[in-house]
Design an enzyme around this catalytic site. Structure first.
Site, short mmCIF file in Angstrom:
data_model
loop_
_atom_site.label_atom_id
_atom_site.label_comp_id
_atom_site.label_asym_id
_atom_site.label_seq_id
_atom_site.Cartn_x
_atom_site.Cartn_y
_atom_site.Cartn_z
N ASP A 59 0.82 -1.22 0.00
CA ASP A 59 0.00 0.00 0.00
C ASP A 59 0.85 1.27 0.00
O ASP A 59 0.69 2.14 0.85
CB ASP A 59 -0.94 0.02 1.22
CG ASP A 59 -1.70 -1.27 1.39
OD1 ASP A 59 -2.25 -1.76 0.40
OD2 ASP A 59 -1.72 -1.80 2.52
N GLU A 228 -11.67 0.96 -2.92
CA GLU A 228 -10.91 1.19 -1.68
C GLU A 228 -9.67 2.02 -2.01
O GLU A 228 -9.49 2.50 -3.13
CB GLU A 228 -10.51 -0.14 -1.04
CG GLU A 228 -9.66 -1.01 -1.96
CD GLU A 228 -9.38 -2.39 -1.38
OE1 GLU A 228 -9.75 -2.64 -0.22
OE2 GLU A 228 -8.79 -3.21 -2.09
#
Length: 544
Positions: A59, A228
């Site tokens: 991420d 997301e």
């Protein structure tokens, strides 16, 4: 934060610890010549090859300040957390520290919570400070900030409380003076997903100022699911949200834009796998160089190797949308960014453990306690044989010192000497995931030392022998794991006559969100008092 804002921040980060460089003997503060030679394999003077970070830097988010690029990534339940990486060319990166020394609340992270903790951080620079926001799926949205990238960083501050709040990203809009926050949702905690919620935020980044509004409902976009990982920007009069959808392993990178922060937003897919072997292309950040080149950093899910980091070229189409990669497909190789040439570099992996200190690449599987690592005057990591209440399942123990599994075929080696005289004391080298295997030394009931090799399957609640124990009279061994294609591992040992393979091949496995880890540990059975220690030396990772 607007990309245009970067042009206004020409200051360099303040003096701090020296970067990790290619010198022998740096031990806990850096790698060796071989470490950085490995980095050079995937780069030339004119081009680079993806992934630029070939390990589990999950991420990623990136920001530029002056001539320096900064990156952070998820660290989940490991401590220290929020790794801090620095680059001058977006290709060569070094690990310079961590923003989070311990996870909070401390008591909740006294034992491993491998898939909890720090999820999907956003990194920004505003008001002469660096800011990192992240979501703890069980507690809410937190932030830390610092005047310089290497710190000192503040203690975590809760910005929005609640379960299932993940992937937050702030924006300070210099055009209006407003501050905003966007986040996604984890269905496992909140019961909902596939939507992005927006808030007005206090300009000090301390709290949200309203109840929030769903600014993008993925259920209303045909074919989209699991929206997301939003990253929020201002560009050319638009609010842009760059956010992936479609699932970590199978999805795509989307872009959404609106004239007003609260919408309505229109959407477009801007990066997807196509005919490439880069599945997912998922969740990352846009960064603009001083000269105006645009680049996008994202991850690819690679099973036991975790989420490796790719660098994609980016441009803006005539109709105002970002075009990422090769017309929307990931590039395996590309011209380097037009930035000054830099020496090959990668986050250090090797360690000589000078004075018992370990390097920045290591983290514990939970908040550390005093006494796990023992300082001393010589080189070598001395780990106390911690009493674990009789537990031997490495997946449940907090005192395992770990680093990321390399993303390419490699041989991992470390020397081990078992100093503890207590029967049942053990120490070793492990590949740790939902399944684990380890090889090491154990003190036998008769006082001798045995080489042992054990493993546990994902569904197993206890470990089993992978090979028959072997007497090691000197109590010293060099341990080795050969990690081949598909993260298939061959364990080996060397008591002075050369490496000998032990047991069958072991297939490394990830946790739910985390790639497999390499780990060092020392344990002792139930009892009281000092159980002694084990010493590790010359930790090395070499290409196979």
């Amino acid at each position: 934060m607007r990309q245009e804002q970067h042009e206004q921040h020409e200051q360099r980060e303040q003096p701090g610890q020296p970067e990790q460089r290619a010198t022998h003997g740096t031990g806990g503060t850096g790698g060796t010549d071989e470490t950085y030679a490995a980095a050079a394999e995937w780069a030339t003077d004119e081009t680079y090859t993806n992934p630029v970070l070939d390990a589990d830097w999950s991420d990623p988010d990136v920001v530029r300040v002056g001539d320096d690029f900064h990156l952070t990534a998820s660290s989940f339940g490991r401590a220290p957390g929020l790794p801090l990486l620095h680059s001058r060319d977006l290709v060569n990166w070094t690990l310079v520290g961590h923003a989070l020394e311990r996870l909070e609340p401390a008591d909740e992270f006294r034992t491993p919570r491998h898939d909890c903790g720090v999820w999907a951080p956003a990194l920004r620079h505003h008001d002469d400070r660096f800011w990192i926001f992240w979501g703890d799926p069980d507690r809410g949205i937190f932030q830390v900030n610092a005047p310089a990238f290497r710190g000192p960083w503040t203690r975590p501050q809760l910005v929005k409380e609640g379960k299932g709040l993940i992937d937050p990203c702030p924006l300070w809009d210099e055009e209006t003076g407003e501050a905003y926050l966007v986040h996604a949702w984890a269905k496992s905690r909140a019961g909902v997903k596939n939507r992005l919620t927006g808030h007005r935020m206090h300009p000090a980044g301390t709290a949200v100022l309203d109840e929030g509004k769903v600014i993008v409902d993925g259920d209303r976009i045909p074919g989209w699911f699991t929206l997301e990982g939003p990253k929020l920007y201002r560009h050319d009069g638009w609010f842009f949200v760059l956010a992936p959808a479609g699932g970590v392993e199978t999805g795509w990178q989307g872009a959404l834009r609106a004239r007003d922060f609260f919408g309505p937003y229109e959407e477009r897919i801007v990066l997807e796998q196509g005919d490439t072997d880069v599945n997912g292309p998922h969740q990352g950040g846009w960064v603009r160089t001083r000269s105006g080149e645009d680049w996008f950093v994202h991850f690819q899910q690679r099973g036991a190797y975790g989420r490796v980091v790719h660098l994609q070229p980016m441009r803006w189409s005539p109709d105002g949308w970002p075009v990422i990669g090769d017309e929307g497909a990931p590039v395996p190789e590309h011209r380097r960014p037009a930035l000054p040439a830099q020496p090959p570099a990668a986050p250090a992996v090797d360690d000589d453990f000078p004075g018992g200190r370990f390097g920045r690449q290591w983290s514990w599987t939970a908040n550390p306690r005093d006494g796990w690592a023992i300082r001393h005057s010589a080189d070598g990591l001395r780990l106390a044989c911690a009493r674990t209440g009789g537990a031997h399942d490495l997946r449940t123990l907090p005192n395992v010192l770990t680093q990321r599994l390399p993303g390419r075929p490699s041989a991992v080696e470390v020397g081990l000497r078992l100093l503890s005289e207590e029967p049942g004391a053990r120490a070793g080298l492990t590949v740790l995931g939902d399944a684990f295997g380890w090889i090491g030394l154990q003190r036998a009931a008769d006082g001798g030392v045995q080489l042992v090799h054990r493993f546990a399957e994902p569904v197993a609640d206890r470990e089993r022998d992978a090979a028959h124990p072997l007497s090691v009279p000197e109590g010293r061994v060099r341990l080795r794991i050969e990690i081949g294609a598909g993260a298939r591992c061959r364990f080996a040992y060397d008591v002075g006559d050369g490496p000998v393979h032990s047991g069958p091949v072991f297939a490394a496995t990830p946790w739910r969100w985390v790639g497999a880890l390499l780990g060092l540990f020392a344990l002792a059975p139930l009892g009281t008092g000092d159980a002694g220690a084990a010493t590790f030396d010359e930790f090395r990772i070499r290409p196979l």
